[in-house]
Design a protein around this motif. Structure first.
Motif, mmCIF file in Angstrom:
data_model
loop_
_atom_site.group_PDB
_atom_site.id
_atom_site.type_symbol
_atom_site.label_atom_id
_atom_site.label_comp_id
_atom_site.label_asym_id
_atom_site.label_seq_id
_atom_site.Cartn_x
_atom_site.Cartn_y
_atom_site.Cartn_z
ATOM 1 N N PRO A 40 11.830 5.371 -12.639
ATOM 2 C CA PRO A 40 12.987 6.036 -12.059
ATOM 3 C C PRO A 40 13.328 7.248 -11.257
ATOM 4 N N GLY A 41 13.443 6.683 -10.379
ATOM 5 C CA GLY A 41 13.708 7.643 -8.752
ATOM 6 C C GLY A 41 14.092 7.072 -7.930
ATOM 7 N N TRP A 42 14.271 7.679 -6.659
ATOM 8 C CA TRP A 42 15.031 7.249 -5.473
ATOM 9 C C TRP A 42 14.096 6.013 -4.597
ATOM 10 N N SER A 43 15.257 5.161 -3.995
ATOM 11 C CA SER A 43 14.577 3.478 -3.524
ATOM 12 C C SER A 43 15.540 3.335 -2.558
ATOM 13 N N LEU A 44 15.342 2.654 -2.153
ATOM 14 C CA LEU A 44 16.454 1.528 -1.579
ATOM 15 C C LEU A 44 17.039 0.358 -2.455
ATOM 16 N N ARG A 45 18.662 0.524 -2.233
ATOM 17 C CA ARG A 45 18.848 -0.932 -3.268
ATOM 18 C C ARG A 45 20.528 -0.881 -2.470
ATOM 19 N N HIS A 46 20.625 -2.380 -2.919
ATOM 20 C CA HIS A 46 21.641 -2.804 -2.279
ATOM 21 C C HIS A 46 23.079 -1.653 -2.355
ATOM 22 N N ARG A 47 24.136 -1.984 -1.488
ATOM 23 C CA ARG A 47 25.155 -1.198 -1.313
ATOM 24 C C ARG A 47 26.120 -0.813 -3.281
ATOM 25 N N ASP A 48 26.326 -1.935 -2.868
ATOM 26 C CA ASP A 48 26.864 -2.258 -4.768
ATOM 27 C C ASP A 48 26.124 -1.448 -5.945
ATOM 28 N N ALA A 49 25.083 -1.393 -5.528
ATOM 29 C CA ALA A 49 24.258 -1.285 -7.321
ATOM 30 C C ALA A 49 23.550 0.316 -6.722
ATOM 31 N N THR A 54 25.761 10.286 -2.060
ATOM 32 C CA THR A 54 26.268 9.451 -1.114
ATOM 33 C C THR A 54 24.898 7.833 -0.788
ATOM 34 N N ALA A 55 26.142 7.407 -0.410
ATOM 35 C CA ALA A 55 25.391 6.140 -0.068
ATOM 36 C C ALA A 55 24.985 5.755 1.513
ATOM 37 N N PRO A 56 24.264 6.923 2.070
ATOM 38 C CA PRO A 56 24.150 5.948 3.970
ATOM 39 C C PRO A 56 23.234 5.297 4.120
ATOM 40 N N GLY A 57 23.292 4.524 5.978
ATOM 41 C CA GLY A 57 23.391 3.324 6.157
ATOM 42 C C GLY A 57 24.203 2.344 6.241
ATOM 43 N N THR A 58 24.089 1.296 7.127
ATOM 44 C CA THR A 58 25.035 0.632 7.480
ATOM 45 C C THR A 58 25.256 -0.595 7.593
ATOM 46 N N GLY A 59 24.095 -0.678 7.618
ATOM 47 C CA GLY A 59 23.864 -2.480 6.725
ATOM 48 C C GLY A 59 23.932 -2.693 4.962
ATOM 49 N N ASP A 60 23.565 -3.856 4.057
ATOM 50 C CA ASP A 60 23.349 -4.514 2.757
ATOM 51 C C ASP A 60 22.765 -2.945 1.799
ATOM 52 N N PHE A 61 21.885 -2.755 2.802
ATOM 53 C CA PHE A 61 21.549 -1.309 2.137
ATOM 54 C C PHE A 61 21.685 -0.175 2.346
ATOM 55 N N TYR A 110 18.902 -0.085 7.314
ATOM 56 C CA TYR A 110 17.755 -0.287 6.157
ATOM 57 C C TYR A 110 17.356 -1.112 6.074
ATOM 58 N N PRO A 111 15.914 -1.909 6.150
ATOM 59 C CA PRO A 111 15.862 -2.914 5.909
ATOM 60 C C PRO A 111 15.192 -3.304 4.462
ATOM 61 N N GLY A 112 15.795 -4.324 4.457
ATOM 62 C CA GLY A 112 15.870 -5.192 3.172
ATOM 63 C C GLY A 112 13.939 -5.733 3.019
ATOM 64 N N THR A 113 13.786 -5.921 3.431
ATOM 65 C CA THR A 113 12.421 -6.917 2.931
ATOM 66 C C THR A 113 11.477 -6.055 3.410
#
Length: 197
Positions: A40-49, A54-61, A110-113
């Motif tokens: 467990p650590g830091w990653s990109l996540r879906h905004r709702d997860a 803080t939740a930086p970013g403008t897209g789904d991630f 943030y790129p989700g793929t």
């Protein structure tokens, strides 16, 4: 004594490594690898997860982030490391020095793929290295300016060396994570009380 072409040397240090070692190691990167968390650590996540403060970013991630950074620093995924290179290493510096588009952690989509992240890496890297190639001796010696914080009074050549170091070491970390992912069955065996790595 022969003349040293400093621009060529600065470019070659990163460009050779990127073209011959770092970028080829990313070929075939899958979404599963991109998001894999060895612990467990830091990653990109879906905004709702996201559970980050803080939740930086403008897209789904969004990217996991907090300031000050926890001690010890969290283990980060390939997705997190590639996005750090895109935003903080290449993107923001290209925007500051070579008329690239504005990029910052708060307003980045943030790129989700994995495929999208690699396409952006190629694009951002090309902008950065073309910008560096355009610098003459005066450009390499000019102060970086206020946008660069601790590098404000340093010559542009010092920032180029810093970006070389950052790009090389973060892409080496990504390569190591790919190696661990490829052998994760050994890690799992070790966690079940059998011989592991």
């Amino acid at each position: 004594m022969p003349d040293v072409h400093w621009n060529h040397e600065l470019v070659d240090q990163l460009d050779w490594h990127f073209a011959n070692q770092a970028r080829p190691r990313l070929d075939g990167l899958t979404d599963d690898e991109y998001f894999w968390e060895p612990v467990p650590g830091w990653s990109l996540r879906h905004r709702d997860a996201s559970t980050a403060p803080t939740a930086p970013g403008t897209g789904d991630f969004t990217i996991d982030f907090s300031y000050p950074e926890p001690v010890p620093a969290p283990v980060t995924t390939i997705a997190w490391r590639l996005c750090h290179i895109l935003v903080g290493v290449l993107g923001a510096r290209t925007a500051s020095h070579f008329d690239g588009p504005a990029v910052d952690y708060q307003n980045f989509a943030y790129p989700g793929t994995a495929a999208l992240a690699l396409a952006q890496l190629d694009e951002y890297y090309a902008r950065w290295i073309q910008g560096v190639k355009s610098l003459d001796e005066a450009g390499l010696g000019a102060p970086c300016g206020a946008a660069e914080g601790p590098f404000a009074d340093a010559p542009m050549a010092a920032l180029v060396l810093h970006i070389n170091r950052e790009t090389i070491h973060h892409l080496a970390e990504v390569a190591l994570l790919r190696d661990l992912y490829a052998h994760r069955h050994l890690l799992q065996r070790g966690s079940e009380g059998e011989p592991g790595l």
